[in-house]
Design a protein around this motif. Structure first.
Motif, PDB file in Angstrom:
ATOM      1  N   LEU A  58       0.832  -1.211   0.000  1.00 15.38           N
ATOM      2  CA  LEU A  58       0.000   0.000   0.000  1.00 15.38           C
ATOM      3  C   LEU A  58       0.860   1.251   0.000  1.00 15.38           C
ATOM      4  CD1 LEU A  58      -2.823  -0.934   2.543  1.00 15.38           C
ATOM      5  CD2 LEU A  58      -3.121  -0.495   0.105  1.00 15.38           C
ATOM      6  N   MET A  59       1.939   1.233   0.772  1.00 18.94           N
ATOM      7  CA  MET A  59       2.837   2.390   0.831  1.00 18.94           C
ATOM      8  C   MET A  59       3.656   2.513  -0.450  1.00 18.94           C
ATOM      9  SD  MET A  59       4.194   2.198   4.787  1.00 18.94           S
ATOM     10  CE  MET A  59       5.259   3.625   4.523  1.00 18.94           C
ATOM     11  N   ARG A  60       4.191   1.397  -0.930  1.00 14.09           N
ATOM     12  CA  ARG A  60       5.056   1.422  -2.106  1.00 14.09           C
ATOM     13  C   ARG A  60       4.311   1.910  -3.344  1.00 14.09           C
ATOM     14  NH1 ARG A  60       8.153  -4.040  -3.504  1.00 14.09           N
ATOM     15  NH2 ARG A  60       8.891  -3.589  -1.383  1.00 14.09           N
ATOM     16  N   HIS A  61       3.060   1.508  -3.465  1.00 13.82           N
ATOM     17  CA  HIS A  61       2.293   1.828  -4.667  1.00 13.82           C
ATOM     18  C   HIS A  61       1.164   2.829  -4.389  1.00 13.82           C
ATOM     19  CE1 HIS A  61       4.442  -1.327  -6.780  1.00 13.82           C
ATOM     20  NE2 HIS A  61       4.124  -2.182  -5.820  1.00 13.82           N
ATOM     21  N   ALA A  62       1.359   3.664  -3.400  1.00 13.92           N
ATOM     22  CA  ALA A  62       0.292   4.574  -2.965  1.00 13.92           C
ATOM     23  C   ALA A  62      -0.205   5.472  -4.097  1.00 13.92           C
ATOM     24  CB  ALA A  62       0.771   5.424  -1.788  1.00 13.92           C
ATOM     25  N   SER A 100     -17.582 -17.927  -4.163  1.00 14.83           N
ATOM     26  CA  SER A 100     -17.583 -18.393  -2.781  1.00 14.83           C
ATOM     27  C   SER A 100     -17.739 -17.216  -1.811  1.00 14.83           C
ATOM     28  CB  SER A 100     -16.272 -19.126  -2.471  1.00 14.83           C
ATOM     29  OG  SER A 100     -16.118 -19.298  -1.080  1.00 14.83           O
ATOM     30  N   GLU A 101     -18.737 -17.298  -0.944  1.00 14.74           N
ATOM     31  CA  GLU A 101     -18.903 -16.265   0.079  1.00 14.74           C
ATOM     32  C   GLU A 101     -17.732 -16.271   1.046  1.00 14.74           C
ATOM     33  OE1 GLU A 101     -22.615 -16.205   2.092  1.00 14.74           O
ATOM     34  OE2 GLU A 101     -23.778 -15.805   0.273  1.00 14.74           O
ATOM     35  N   VAL A 102     -17.201 -17.456   1.348  1.00 14.79           N
ATOM     36  CA  VAL A 102     -16.049 -17.548   2.244  1.00 14.79           C
ATOM     37  C   VAL A 102     -14.867 -16.771   1.673  1.00 14.79           C
ATOM     38  CG1 VAL A 102     -14.307 -19.137   3.177  1.00 14.79           C
ATOM     39  CG2 VAL A 102     -16.735 -19.719   3.320  1.00 14.79           C
ATOM     40  N   TYR A 103     -14.612 -16.946   0.378  1.00 10.41           N
ATOM     41  CA  TYR A 103     -13.474 -16.255  -0.227  1.00 10.41           C
ATOM     42  C   TYR A 103     -13.699 -14.750  -0.248  1.00 10.41           C
ATOM     43  CZ  TYR A 103      -9.387 -15.611  -3.165  1.00 10.41           C
ATOM     44  OH  TYR A 103      -8.159 -15.217  -3.643  1.00 10.41           O
ATOM     45  N   ARG A 104     -14.920 -14.320  -0.618  1.00 11.11           N
ATOM     46  CA  ARG A 104     -15.204 -12.883  -0.668  1.00 11.11           C
ATOM     47  C   ARG A 104     -15.164 -12.260   0.728  1.00 11.11           C
ATOM     48  NH1 ARG A 104     -20.674 -12.500  -3.289  1.00 11.11           N
ATOM     49  NH2 ARG A 104     -20.764 -14.766  -3.116  1.00 11.11           N
ATOM     50  N   ARG A 105     -15.649 -12.958   1.719  1.00 12.97           N
ATOM     51  CA  ARG A 105     -15.540 -12.447   3.095  1.00 12.97           C
ATOM     52  C   ARG A 105     -14.075 -12.325   3.501  1.00 12.97           C
ATOM     53  NH1 ARG A 105     -19.119 -15.803   7.171  1.00 12.97           N
ATOM     54  NH2 ARG A 105     -18.275 -14.206   8.593  1.00 12.97           N
ATOM     55  N   THR A 106     -13.246 -13.250   3.022  1.00 12.77           N
ATOM     56  CA  THR A 106     -11.821 -13.196   3.347  1.00 12.77           C
ATOM     57  C   THR A 106     -11.159 -11.991   2.690  1.00 12.77           C
ATOM     58  OG1 THR A 106     -11.763 -15.608   3.580  1.00 12.77           O
ATOM     59  CG2 THR A 106      -9.650 -14.493   3.278  1.00 12.77           C
ATOM     60  N   ILE A 107     -11.551 -11.666   1.450  1.00 15.98           N
ATOM     61  CA  ILE A 107     -11.041 -10.453   0.806  1.00 15.98           C
ATOM     62  C   ILE A 107     -11.382  -9.235   1.660  1.00 15.98           C
ATOM     63  CG2 ILE A 107     -11.290  -8.897  -1.178  1.00 15.98           C
ATOM     64  CD1 ILE A 107     -11.797 -11.370  -2.925  1.00 15.98           C
ATOM     65  N   GLY A 108     -12.643  -9.125   2.076  1.00 20.81           N
ATOM     66  CA  GLY A 108     -13.061  -7.989   2.888  1.00 20.81           C
ATOM     67  C   GLY A 108     -12.350  -7.931   4.225  1.00 20.81           C
ATOM     68  N   TYR A 109     -12.189  -9.083   4.847  1.00 22.55           N
ATOM     69  CA  TYR A 109     -11.498  -9.159   6.143  1.00 22.55           C
ATOM     70  C   TYR A 109     -10.039  -8.709   5.995  1.00 22.55           C
ATOM     71  CZ  TYR A 109      -9.371 -11.451  10.234  1.00 22.55           C
ATOM     72  OH  TYR A 109      -8.656 -11.725  11.385  1.00 22.55           O
ATOM     73  N   PHE A 110      -9.381  -9.175   4.945  1.00 27.05           N
ATOM     74  CA  PHE A 110      -7.993  -8.786   4.681  1.00 27.05           C
ATOM     75  C   PHE A 110      -7.924  -7.279   4.410  1.00 27.05           C
ATOM     76  CE2 PHE A 110      -4.046 -10.086   1.918  1.00 27.05           C
ATOM     77  CZ  PHE A 110      -3.218  -9.413   2.800  1.00 27.05           C
ATOM     78  N   ALA A 111      -8.865  -6.778   3.625  1.00 25.29           N
ATOM     79  CA  ALA A 111      -8.883  -5.340   3.325  1.00 25.29           C
ATOM     80  C   ALA A 111      -9.046  -4.511   4.596  1.00 25.29           C
ATOM     81  CB  ALA A 111     -10.005  -5.029   2.347  1.00 25.29           C
ATOM     82  N   ASP A 112      -9.902  -4.991   5.506  1.00 23.34           N
ATOM     83  CA  ASP A 112     -10.069  -4.292   6.773  1.00 23.34           C
ATOM     84  C   ASP A 112      -8.773  -4.254   7.568  1.00 23.34           C
ATOM     85  OD1 ASP A 112     -12.726  -3.810   6.290  1.00 23.34           O
ATOM     86  OD2 ASP A 112     -13.478  -5.417   7.585  1.00 23.34           O
ATOM     87  N   LYS A 113      -8.075  -5.378   7.595  1.00 23.38           N
ATOM     88  CA  LYS A 113      -6.801  -5.441   8.310  1.00 23.38           C
ATOM     89  C   LYS A 113      -5.779  -4.474   7.699  1.00 23.38           C
ATOM     90  CE  LYS A 113      -7.722  -8.598  11.385  1.00 23.38           C
ATOM     91  NZ  LYS A 113      -7.726  -8.286  12.847  1.00 23.38           N
ATOM     92  N   LEU A 114      -5.777  -4.381   6.381  1.00 22.41           N
ATOM     93  CA  LEU A 114      -4.845  -3.468   5.711  1.00 22.41           C
ATOM     94  C   LEU A 114      -5.196  -2.016   5.997  1.00 22.41           C
ATOM     95  CD1 LEU A 114      -4.498  -5.251   2.238  1.00 22.41           C
ATOM     96  CD2 LEU A 114      -2.855  -5.239   4.134  1.00 22.41           C
ATOM     97  N   ALA A 115      -6.481  -1.748   6.213  1.00 23.28           N
ATOM     98  CA  ALA A 115      -6.919  -0.388   6.517  1.00 23.28           C
ATOM     99  C   ALA A 115      -6.805  -0.051   7.998  1.00 23.28           C
ATOM    100  CB  ALA A 115      -8.363  -0.201   6.049  1.00 23.28           C
ATOM    101  N   GLY A 116      -6.364  -1.038   8.784  1.00 22.78           N
ATOM    102  CA  GLY A 116      -6.177  -0.797  10.203  1.00 22.78           C
ATOM    103  C   GLY A 116      -7.430  -0.946  11.023  1.00 22.78           C
ATOM    104  N   GLN A 117      -8.426  -1.616  10.482  1.00 28.26           N
ATOM    105  CA  GLN A 117      -9.688  -1.795  11.229  1.00 28.26           C
ATOM    106  C   GLN A 117      -9.654  -3.061  12.077  1.00 28.26           C
ATOM    107  OE1 GLN A 117     -13.130  -1.406   8.662  1.00 28.26           O
ATOM    108  NE2 GLN A 117     -12.075   0.053   7.325  1.00 28.26           N
TER     109      GLN A 117
END
Length: 272
Positions: free
Chosen positions: A101-105, A255-272
């Motif tokens: 995120l920082m490298r390619h901001a 897959s809902e599991v996979y899409r939820r994982t994308i969202g969960y990962f995105a939240d972690k990257l955003a600091g949530q």
């Protein structure tokens, strides 16, 4: 996520095929060399040069290991979301994602302005697929994989479509034949596009005249964003389960599991 595009895109691809004069009429099963010869004729009718056809399909062999892998793919997402996310969204991957995120901001900001997809979602997908292009992008010759799958009668029409699309990638000069290396369903590049999606959604974002989803980070991220926007992603909207953007990601993976994982990962990257 190997083979996910085959599950996600099969219906859509068959409903909206590439512009082509070919009718995907090659007879599946039977003698493999006879089938390849029929596909070569279809490719020529579709405007692919004899040089590309001969280089890509000349001497291509059937790969039983690909068929065996395909038959083992049922039930990939039998794990719960909690089980799956725990193995995929690790501390190391979160750390790597934040570094990306920082490298390619600046690049990610421009892509968000144009396509409306936030940086965290793109980096999450990138990380889950190939560890930001540093992990496994597949090691199999794409034309061997696709010819094998197209010859198999279970989803022949789908993979005939993919085989012609892969030939178009080489014909356009986007990738060299030596770069046509991918996974067990012919997925290519840092976010694992099937060839038809490569043709349909690929964006030349670095401006060099080619769509390079193996080596060009701008092309990879912009093409991923373009796929999501083209399938209904709304800028500024929520992306969690139940939202319109969660449904837009269904074109990425059903897959809902996979899409939820994308969202969960995105939240972690955003600091949530």
């Amino acid at each position: 996520m190997k083979l996910r595009f085959v599950v996600a895109f099969a219906s859509a691809l068959l409903a909206a095929p590439l512009a082509s004069t070919a009718a995907f009429a090659a007879q599946c099963g039977g003698d493999f060399n006879t089938f390849v010869a029929a596909m070569s004729r279809e490719a020529a009718a579709d405007g692919i040069s004899q040089s590309v056809i001969s280089q890509a399909l000349g001497g291509v062999q059937q790969d039983q290991a690909v068929l065996n892998f395909d038959r083992r793919q049922r039930g990939t997402f039998r794990k719960s979301f909690e089980q799956y996310a725990a193995t995929r969204v690790t501390a190391g991957r979160i750390k790597g994602g934040k570094a990306m995120l920082m490298r390619h901001a600046s690049l990610l900001s421009r892509i968000e302005q144009q396509f409306g997809v936030p940086p965290e979602i793109l980096v999450a997908i990138w990380g889950l697929e190939t560890d930001f292009g540093r992990g496994d992008m597949g090691k199999l010759p794409v034309f061997r994989v696709l010819a094998t799958m197209a010859h198999d009668c279970r989803r022949s029409e789908l993979f005939q479509h993919e085989l012609l699309a892969a030939l178009k990638i080489v014909q356009r000069g986007d990738l060299r034949l030596s770069d046509m290396i991918g996974a067990y369903a012919g997925e290519i590049g840092q976010t694992q596009f099937l060839p038809s999606s490569y043709i349909k959604y690929g964006v030349d974002y670095d401006g060099n005249g080619h769509v390079d989803l193996r080596h060009s980070v701008p092309d990879v991220l912009a093409s991923t964003a373009n796929l999501l926007k083209a399938n209904g992603w709304k800028a500024g909207g929520d992306y969690h389960q139940g939202s319109a953007n969660f449904e837009a990601m269904r074109e990425w993976n059903r897959s809902e599991v996979y899409r939820r994982t994308i969202g969960y990962f995105a939240d972690k990257l955003a600091g949530q």
